[in-house]
Design a protein around this motif. Structure first.
Motif, PDB file in Angstrom:
ATOM      1  N   TRP A 292       0.824  -1.220   0.000  1.00 56.40           N
ATOM      2  CA  TRP A 292       0.000   0.000   0.000  1.00 56.40           C
ATOM      3  C   TRP A 292       0.861   1.275   0.000  1.00 56.40           C
ATOM      4  CZ3 TRP A 292      -1.744  -4.433   2.324  1.00 56.40           C
ATOM      5  CH2 TRP A 292      -3.042  -4.841   1.974  1.00 56.40           C
ATOM      6  N   ASN A 293       2.136   1.153   0.247  1.00 58.49           N
ATOM      7  CA  ASN A 293       2.996   2.327   0.399  1.00 58.49           C
ATOM      8  C   ASN A 293       3.404   2.860  -0.972  1.00 58.49           C
ATOM      9  OD1 ASN A 293       4.743   4.329   1.158  1.00 58.49           O
ATOM     10  ND2 ASN A 293       6.188   2.988   2.230  1.00 58.49           N
ATOM     11  N   THR A 294       2.768   3.954  -1.409  1.00 60.05           N
ATOM     12  CA  THR A 294       3.057   4.505  -2.735  1.00 60.05           C
ATOM     13  C   THR A 294       4.346   5.317  -2.766  1.00 60.05           C
ATOM     14  OG1 THR A 294       1.646   6.421  -2.255  1.00 60.05           O
ATOM     15  CG2 THR A 294       0.632   4.544  -3.397  1.00 60.05           C
ATOM     16  N   TYR A 295       5.046   5.427  -1.653  1.00 63.76           N
ATOM     17  CA  TYR A 295       6.406   5.975  -1.682  1.00 63.76           C
ATOM     18  C   TYR A 295       7.391   4.905  -2.170  1.00 63.76           C
ATOM     19  CZ  TYR A 295       5.437  10.373   0.748  1.00 63.76           C
ATOM     20  OH  TYR A 295       4.981  11.617   1.075  1.00 63.76           O
ATOM     21  N   VAL A 296       6.989   3.646  -2.067  1.00 62.92           N
ATOM     22  CA  VAL A 296       7.869   2.532  -2.422  1.00 62.92           C
ATOM     23  C   VAL A 296       7.442   1.879  -3.731  1.00 62.92           C
ATOM     24  CG1 VAL A 296       8.738   0.283  -1.691  1.00 62.92           C
ATOM     25  CG2 VAL A 296       8.441   2.123   0.000  1.00 62.92           C
ATOM     26  N   ILE A 297       6.143   1.615  -3.880  1.00 61.15           N
ATOM     27  CA  ILE A 297       5.652   0.899  -5.052  1.00 61.15           C
ATOM     28  C   ILE A 297       5.321   1.865  -6.185  1.00 61.15           C
ATOM     29  CG2 ILE A 297       4.688  -0.899  -3.566  1.00 61.15           C
ATOM     30  CD1 ILE A 297       1.907   0.323  -4.246  1.00 61.15           C
ATOM     31  N   ASP A 298       5.182   1.353  -7.366  1.00 65.31           N
ATOM     32  CA  ASP A 298       4.693   2.118  -8.508  1.00 65.31           C
ATOM     33  C   ASP A 298       3.182   1.921  -8.623  1.00 65.31           C
ATOM     34  OD1 ASP A 298       7.264   2.957  -9.237  1.00 65.31           O
ATOM     35  OD2 ASP A 298       7.609   1.101 -10.373  1.00 65.31           O
ATOM     36  N   GLY A 299       2.509   2.919  -9.160  1.00 62.78           N
ATOM     37  CA  GLY A 299       1.077   2.791  -9.401  1.00 62.78           C
ATOM     38  C   GLY A 299       0.244   2.882  -8.142  1.00 62.78           C
ATOM     39  N   LEU A 300      -0.969   2.333  -8.210  1.00 67.04           N
ATOM     40  CA  LEU A 300      -1.921   2.394  -7.108  1.00 67.04           C
ATOM     41  C   LEU A 300      -1.576   1.371  -6.034  1.00 67.04           C
ATOM     42  CD1 LEU A 300      -5.258   2.686  -9.140  1.00 67.04           C
ATOM     43  CD2 LEU A 300      -4.205   4.484  -7.737  1.00 67.04           C
ATOM     44  N   PRO A 301      -2.045   1.613  -4.803  1.00 63.26           N
ATOM     45  CA  PRO A 301      -1.841   0.617  -3.749  1.00 63.26           C
ATOM     46  C   PRO A 301      -2.669  -0.641  -4.024  1.00 63.26           C
ATOM     47  CG  PRO A 301      -3.243   2.398  -2.967  1.00 63.26           C
ATOM     48  CD  PRO A 301      -2.726   2.834  -4.306  1.00 63.26           C
ATOM     49  N   ALA A 302      -2.480  -1.657  -3.183  1.00 72.02           N
ATOM     50  CA  ALA A 302      -3.120  -2.959  -3.413  1.00 72.02           C
ATOM     51  C   ALA A 302      -4.637  -2.892  -3.362  1.00 72.02           C
ATOM     52  CB  ALA A 302      -2.613  -3.962  -2.374  1.00 72.02           C
ATOM     53  N   GLY A 303      -5.197  -1.896  -2.690  1.00 76.92           N
ATOM     54  CA  GLY A 303      -6.650  -1.774  -2.604  1.00 76.92           C
ATOM     55  C   GLY A 303      -7.019  -0.500  -1.876  1.00 76.92           C
ATOM     56  N   PRO A 304      -8.309  -0.276  -1.654  1.00 79.33           N
ATOM     57  CA  PRO A 304      -8.750   0.929  -0.945  1.00 79.33           C
ATOM     58  C   PRO A 304      -8.133   1.002   0.453  1.00 79.33           C
ATOM     59  CG  PRO A 304     -10.603  -0.170  -1.999  1.00 79.33           C
ATOM     60  CD  PRO A 304      -9.439  -1.114  -2.092  1.00 79.33           C
ATOM     61  N   ILE A 305      -8.007   2.225   0.938  1.00 73.87           N
ATOM     62  CA  ILE A 305      -7.439   2.450   2.269  1.00 73.87           C
ATOM     63  C   ILE A 305      -8.481   3.016   3.232  1.00 73.87           C
ATOM     64  CG2 ILE A 305      -5.116   2.812   1.348  1.00 73.87           C
ATOM     65  CD1 ILE A 305      -5.578   5.842   1.775  1.00 73.87           C
ATOM     66  N   ALA A 306      -9.718   3.288   2.750  1.00 73.37           N
ATOM     67  CA  ALA A 306     -10.755   3.876   3.601  1.00 73.37           C
ATOM     68  C   ALA A 306     -12.101   3.742   2.895  1.00 73.37           C
ATOM     69  CB  ALA A 306     -10.445   5.343   3.899  1.00 73.37           C
ATOM     70  N   ASN A 307     -13.156   4.174   3.595  1.00 77.40           N
ATOM     71  CA  ASN A 307     -14.505   4.151   3.032  1.00 77.40           C
ATOM     72  C   ASN A 307     -14.802   5.491   2.362  1.00 77.40           C
ATOM     73  OD1 ASN A 307     -15.038   1.564   4.206  1.00 77.40           O
ATOM     74  ND2 ASN A 307     -15.466   2.583   6.163  1.00 77.40           N
ATOM     75  N   PRO A 308     -14.852   5.564   1.034  1.00 81.43           N
ATOM     76  CA  PRO A 308     -15.161   6.827   0.368  1.00 81.43           C
ATOM     77  C   PRO A 308     -16.668   7.055   0.255  1.00 81.43           C
ATOM     78  CG  PRO A 308     -14.631   5.168  -1.260  1.00 81.43           C
ATOM     79  CD  PRO A 308     -14.474   4.511   0.080  1.00 81.43           C
TER      80      PRO A 308
END
Length: 515
Positions: A442-458
């Motif tokens: 989930w860490n977008t400072y490390v990975i490319d693109g979007l995180p593995a999934g949602p991080i909250a309820n939008p």
């Protein structure tokens, strides 16, 4: 004029004019004595002037030749030469006690004479013929005093450059003092203006007037909430007029209330007293109800459901363990528990509750035009938007995410790093160094693109923004005011650095504001 011929009158037998008495010659008018009468006020005054002139002459004898700049002293005015010769030179410094502009103070002996000579103690003009002389002399003295004040270069024996420097220094002192007073007043008003207005009755009333309540407002009280947090919740729901009025009322009235968790149905624009009464009325508490907030997570939502609906937390945790039960192809139900207020029947089960929330998410996705195949991706973007920005900036943040993905840049969103490291609910807007460099999906400072999934309820607004980003070239954004959510958007890294410095300055000035 020639004398008349009187011979005819004599011849006629009568010298009429000879019998008339001879007119006496006109008495000569006494001329004003050139010297004053001994013992008079004029004599005393001229004696003082003569003594002063003698002292001045003695001082002039010891004075060196004046500098060229001193030759610009003004000469006596026309008609005043006789008086000026006996007057002491007027100084730009008028000692304390001088009673007339330009008048030198009298010593004690002369003051005694003046008291004896004239009970009015007015300065005596040189020509004491009438009242006009008094007024003219006083006007001349006042005029000379004003000239000394506003045109000191005619009297002061200093070079012109020094005079200019003196005026500049004086002006700077006045401006500094005036500016200091103005700045001090501005600081006092900015710091204590509300309190001053309240004390004087100038401020806007902080409470609504009775009789204004209308409509419906729902607030959620969570376990551990205090009067201060409930006061904020009431204001956010539109129940009370200001954030602190309810809490201030509790303190002022010395009222103690036990706040029970749950959802309460109140009205908008209530007084603080009416809101307190409503919160203590069991009829306002909605049974089997729960409010899921925007930006919350599964972890933070399940305890709310347990408190509001009365379902054991363990049952709820079991109900969310398998997303496929609800037709969700994801590792978890993160992002699928739609934020809203729900009311359930008393016989509701944990699975029924979760199923309803997932279904509400699908309704929002459909309203925004999201295809089923894109649901997971859109919810992931929407969850970042919900955590990163205020509602007014949702569409711009969505554009930043889209632009960075299109250019192959890392998203570098703090919320994703915090979620992956378990810091999302730590209460800080900034990412710790450990979270920023932690390697997780989930860490977008490390990975490319979007995180593995949602991080909250939008919510609805964030989902719609994820599908419909604003037009713009922005690649960066930073919140510069944590209280208002004010955010700077920029298209270059240099501009972004300026925004970061502004944020850091604000955080330094507000160390307790969640930076």
């Amino acid at each position: 004029m020639p004398e008349p011929d009187r011979s005819a009158d004599k011849a006629a037998g009568g010298d009429l004019f000879d019998r008339l008495p001879t007119a006496s010659p006109s008495l000569p008018k006494p001329e004003r004595p050139s010297a004053p009468a001994p013992g008079s006020r004029r004599a005393a005054r001229e004696a003082r002037r003569a003594a002063a002139a003698t002292q001045r002459a003695a001082a002039d004898a010891h004075r060196t030749t004046p500098a060229p700049a001193e030759t610009h002293r003004s000469a006596p005015a026309s008609g005043q030469a006789d008086a000026s010769s006996a007057r002491p030179r007027r100084s730009t410094h008028i000692p304390m006690g001088a009673r007339q502009a330009g008048e030198t103070p009298l010593d004690d002996e002369h003051r005694g004479d003046e008291h004896r000579d004239d009970e009015h103690r007015d300065p005596v003009p040189e020509h004491r013929g009438d009242e006009h002389g008094d007024h003219a002399d006083r006007d001349d003295a006042a005029h000379a005093g004003l000239e000394a004040l506003f045109a000191p270069e005619q009297h002061r024996e200093v070079p012109r450059k020094s005079r200019r420097r003196g005026w500049i220094v004086a002006l700077i002192v006045v401006l500094v003092l005036g500016g200091g007073i103005a700045a001090g007043g501005a600081w006092v008003w900015s710091s204590f203006g509300d309190r001053i207005s309240d004390a004087l009755g100038w401020g806007e009333p902080k409470d609504y007037e009775p009789g204004q309540a209308h409509g419906e407002a729902l607030i959620t009280i969570e376990e551990g909430d205090t009067g201060r947090s409930v006061s904020s919740a009431l204001h956010e729901a539109g129940v009370t007029k200001t954030d602190a009025v309810f809490y201030d009322w509790l303190i002022a009235e010395n009222v103690s209330i036990t706040f029970h968790p749950g959802v309460y149905k109140l009205q908008k624009q209530m007084t603080a007293a009416a809101a307190a009464e409503a919160l203590q009325d069991p009829a306002t508490r909605m049974e089997n109800s729960v409010r899921i907030p925007e930006g919350g997570t599964v972890q933070s939502s399940l305890p709310l459901i347990a408190e509001g609906v009365g379902i054991p937390l363990a049952d709820l945790e079991a109900a969310v363990a398998d997303p496929s039960v609800y037709g969700v192809t994801a590792q978890s139900l993160e992002g699928w528990l739609f934020p809203a207020v729900y009311t359930f029947d008393p016989s509701v089960t944990a699975q029924d509750v979760i199923a309803r929330m997932v279904e509400r998410t699908r309704e929002s996705l459909a309203a925004a035009g999201v295809p089923d195949a894109e649901a997971h991706r859109v919810l992931t973007i929407a969850s970042i938007i919900e955590r990163e920005a205020r509602t007014a900036d949702f569409a711009k943040v969505s554009r930043v995410i889209r632009n960075r993905l299109d250019q192959g840049m890392k998203l570098q969103m703090d919320s994703t790093a915090q979620y992956g490291y378990g810091e999302l609910h730590a209460g800080s807007a900034s990412t710790s160094e450990e979270a920023q460099f932690d390697a997780n999906p989930w860490n977008t400072y490390v990975i490319d693109g979007l995180p593995a999934g949602p991080i909250a309820n939008p919510g609805d607004a964030a989902i719609d923004a994820a599908m419909h980003p604003a037009d713009g070239p922005w690649l960066y954004f930073v919140t510069v005011n944590m209280d208002t959510g004010e955010t700077r958007f920029s298209e270059s890294y240099e501009q972004h650095q300026q925004g970061i410095r502004e944020m850091q300055e604000w955080c330094s000035a507000h160390p307790d504001s969640g930076c």
